[in-house]
Design a protein around this motif. Structure first.
Motif, PDB file in Angstrom:
ATOM      1  N   VAL A   1       0.863  -1.185   0.000  1.00  0.00           N
ATOM      2  CA  VAL A   1       0.000   0.000   0.000  1.00  0.00           C
ATOM      3  C   VAL A   1       0.898   1.233   0.000  1.00  0.00           C
ATOM      4  N   ARG A   2       0.626   2.160  -0.894  1.00  0.00           N
ATOM      5  CA  ARG A   2       1.392   3.413  -0.944  1.00  0.00           C
ATOM      6  C   ARG A   2       0.797   4.384   0.064  1.00  0.00           C
ATOM      7  N   LEU A   3       1.655   5.134   0.722  1.00  0.00           N
ATOM      8  CA  LEU A   3       1.220   6.015   1.807  1.00  0.00           C
ATOM      9  C   LEU A   3       1.800   7.411   1.641  1.00  0.00           C
ATOM     10  N   CYS A   4       1.020   8.392   2.101  1.00  0.00           N
ATOM     11  CA  CYS A   4       1.481   9.774   2.146  1.00  0.00           C
ATOM     12  C   CYS A   4       0.748  10.474   3.293  1.00  0.00           C
ATOM     13  N   VAL A   5       1.457  11.298   4.030  1.00  0.00           N
ATOM     14  CA  VAL A   5       0.839  12.102   5.083  1.00  0.00           C
ATOM     15  C   VAL A   5       0.615  13.498   4.520  1.00  0.00           C
ATOM     16  N   LEU A   6      -0.638  13.942   4.589  1.00  0.00           N
ATOM     17  CA  LEU A   6      -1.023  15.273   4.109  1.00  0.00           C
ATOM     18  C   LEU A   6      -1.615  16.020   5.295  1.00  0.00           C
ATOM     19  N   SER A   7      -0.924  17.045   5.737  1.00  0.00           N
ATOM     20  CA  SER A   7      -1.294  17.713   6.981  1.00  0.00           C
ATOM     21  C   SER A   7      -1.396  19.223   6.798  1.00  0.00           C
ATOM     22  N   ASN A   8      -2.303  19.822   7.532  1.00  0.00           N
ATOM     23  CA  ASN A   8      -2.385  21.283   7.582  1.00  0.00           C
ATOM     24  C   ASN A   8      -1.450  21.852   8.643  1.00  0.00           C
ATOM     25  N   SER A   9      -0.690  21.005   9.287  1.00  0.00           N
ATOM     26  CA  SER A   9       0.209  21.420  10.361  1.00  0.00           C
ATOM     27  C   SER A   9       1.209  22.466   9.891  1.00  0.00           C
ATOM     28  N   ALA A  10       1.499  23.372  10.792  1.00  0.00           N
ATOM     29  CA  ALA A  10       2.526  24.381  10.534  1.00  0.00           C
ATOM     30  C   ALA A  10       3.895  23.887  11.010  1.00  0.00           C
ATOM     31  N   GLN A  11       4.008  22.588  11.275  1.00  0.00           N
ATOM     32  CA  GLN A  11       5.247  21.982  11.766  1.00  0.00           C
ATOM     33  C   GLN A  11       5.773  20.955  10.757  1.00  0.00           C
ATOM     34  N   PRO A  12       6.132  21.363   9.541  1.00  0.00           N
ATOM     35  CA  PRO A  12       6.499  20.390   8.510  1.00  0.00           C
ATOM     36  C   PRO A  12       7.655  19.468   8.889  1.00  0.00           C
ATOM     37  N   ARG A  13       8.647  19.975   9.587  1.00  0.00           N
ATOM     38  CA  ARG A  13       9.785  19.127   9.968  1.00  0.00           C
ATOM     39  C   ARG A  13       9.370  18.044  10.949  1.00  0.00           C
TER      40      ARG A  13
ATOM     41  N   ALA B   1       7.351  15.382   9.074  1.00  0.00           N
ATOM     42  CA  ALA B   1       8.248  14.558   8.251  1.00  0.00           C
ATOM     43  C   ALA B   1       9.074  13.599   9.103  1.00  0.00           C
ATOM     44  N   ARG B   2       9.597  14.088  10.217  1.00  0.00           N
ATOM     45  CA  ARG B   2      10.422  13.264  11.108  1.00  0.00           C
ATOM     46  C   ARG B   2       9.622  12.086  11.679  1.00  0.00           C
ATOM     47  N   MET B   3       8.326  12.290  11.877  1.00  0.00           N
ATOM     48  CA  MET B   3       7.464  11.264  12.474  1.00  0.00           C
ATOM     49  C   MET B   3       7.468   9.966  11.653  1.00  0.00           C
ATOM     50  N   VAL B   4       7.513  10.070  10.328  1.00  0.00           N
ATOM     51  CA  VAL B   4       7.426   8.875   9.477  1.00  0.00           C
ATOM     52  C   VAL B   4       8.646   8.699   8.575  1.00  0.00           C
ATOM     53  N   ALA B   5       9.707   9.473   8.810  1.00  0.00           N
ATOM     54  CA  ALA B   5      10.889   9.440   7.943  1.00  0.00           C
ATOM     55  C   ALA B   5      11.511   8.047   7.877  1.00  0.00           C
ATOM     56  N   GLU B   6      11.628   7.362   9.016  1.00  0.00           N
ATOM     57  CA  GLU B   6      12.244   6.035   9.037  1.00  0.00           C
ATOM     58  C   GLU B   6      11.473   5.031   8.195  1.00  0.00           C
ATOM     59  N   LEU B   7      10.187   5.291   7.973  1.00  0.00           N
ATOM     60  CA  LEU B   7       9.354   4.381   7.192  1.00  0.00           C
ATOM     61  C   LEU B   7       9.356   4.745   5.701  1.00  0.00           C
ATOM     62  N   GLY B   8       9.983   5.873   5.364  1.00  0.00           N
ATOM     63  CA  GLY B   8      10.048   6.292   3.968  1.00  0.00           C
ATOM     64  C   GLY B   8       8.729   6.823   3.424  1.00  0.00           C
ATOM     65  N   ILE B   9       7.866   7.306   4.295  1.00  0.00           N
ATOM     66  CA  ILE B   9       6.561   7.826   3.880  1.00  0.00           C
ATOM     67  C   ILE B   9       6.700   9.309   3.548  1.00  0.00           C
ATOM     68  N   PRO B  10       6.310   9.721   2.339  1.00  0.00           N
ATOM     69  CA  PRO B  10       6.375  11.149   2.011  1.00  0.00           C
ATOM     70  C   PRO B  10       5.364  11.948   2.832  1.00  0.00           C
ATOM     71  N   THR B  11       5.724  13.182   3.139  1.00  0.00           N
ATOM     72  CA  THR B  11       4.834  14.060   3.906  1.00  0.00           C
ATOM     73  C   THR B  11       4.704  15.411   3.217  1.00  0.00           C
ATOM     74  N   LEU B  12       3.515  15.969   3.317  1.00  0.00           N
ATOM     75  CA  LEU B  12       3.242  17.303   2.805  1.00  0.00           C
ATOM     76  C   LEU B  12       2.504  18.054   3.907  1.00  0.00           C
ATOM     77  N   ALA B  13       3.156  19.026   4.502  1.00  0.00           N
ATOM     78  CA  ALA B  13       2.528  19.821   5.554  1.00  0.00           C
ATOM     79  C   ALA B  13       2.124  21.168   4.968  1.00  0.00           C
ATOM     80  N   LEU B  14       1.464  21.977   5.765  1.00  0.00           N
ATOM     81  CA  LEU B  14       0.942  23.267   5.307  1.00  0.00           C
ATOM     82  C   LEU B  14       0.086  23.070   4.046  1.00  0.00           C
ATOM     83  N   ALA B  15      -0.727  22.009   4.036  1.00  0.00           N
ATOM     84  CA  ALA B  15      -1.435  21.565   2.829  1.00  0.00           C
ATOM     85  C   ALA B  15      -2.661  22.408   2.466  1.00  0.00           C
ATOM     86  N   ARG B  16      -3.205  23.129   3.412  1.00  0.00           N
ATOM     87  CA  ARG B  16      -4.396  23.964   3.185  1.00  0.00           C
ATOM     88  C   ARG B  16      -5.611  23.140   2.752  1.00  0.00           C
ATOM     89  N   LYS B  17      -5.758  21.940   3.333  1.00  0.00           N
ATOM     90  CA  LYS B  17      -6.944  21.134   3.040  1.00  0.00           C
ATOM     91  C   LYS B  17      -8.180  21.928   3.459  1.00  0.00           C
TER      92      LYS B  17
END
Length: 172
Positions: free
Chosen positions: A64-76, A79-95
């Protein structure tokens, strides 16, 4: 697209852990876009618990392909939360804006029709996923710590709209 369709999640689950690889395959889902705050982790915690980490690892192992899409203002931190798993993250997404969802689909190289959006907020996660033509999965927030605006406006507006949905437990 009607307002009632925009705010109607396809499924209501208690937790992301209920999304098994088998259930996703049965729905024809190859990829998940996931919110971070109050979906994967309590708001501003950005540290996966053992069960959530094991769940993500099982999904990855199943392809299963995964991506975290967050409105969080804490992009780092996101990203650090799932970095070891190789999951891409996009913060400040404005969902629920479409741009972040499009970037997430591109990052996973998948189409909207084979993707589910998983989140705890009706007006950002579910509306955004529905606007994109994705399957939408609403989960109960994993903590009561919400951004002040959502606590004062979003959750009170959601409650009457979701009362029947939670009673129906649309989790087939």
């Amino acid at each position: 697209m009607s307002l009632s369709h925009l705010i109607r999640p396809d499924h209501c689950l208690d937790t992301v852990l209920e999304l098994t690889p088998e259930r996703l395959a049965g729905w024809g889902i190859r990829a998940l876009i996931m919110d971070a705050d109050n979906t994967l982790v309590p708001r501003n915690a950005y540290h996966l618990d053992t069960a959530t980490r094991a769940w993500l690892e099982a999904l990855i192992a199943d392809g299963v392909r995964l991506c975290v899409l967050s409105n969080s203002a804490q992009p780092r931190k996101v990203a650090r939360m799932v970095a070891e798993l190789g999951i891409p993250t996009l913060a400040l997404a404005r969902k629920p804006a479409r741009a972040g969802f499009r970037r997430a689909l591109a990052a996973m190289a998948v189409e909207a029709g084979e993707t589910a959006m998983v989140g705890d907020q009706l007006f950002t996660d579910i509306v955004g996923g529905n606007r994109m033509g994705m399957r939408t999965v609403l989960v109960r927030p994993c903590s009561t710590n919400d951004f002040i605006v959502y606590r004062l406006l979003g959750r009170p507006l959601e409650r009457p709209l979701l009362r029947r949905r939670w009673a129906e437990r649309r989790d087939d």
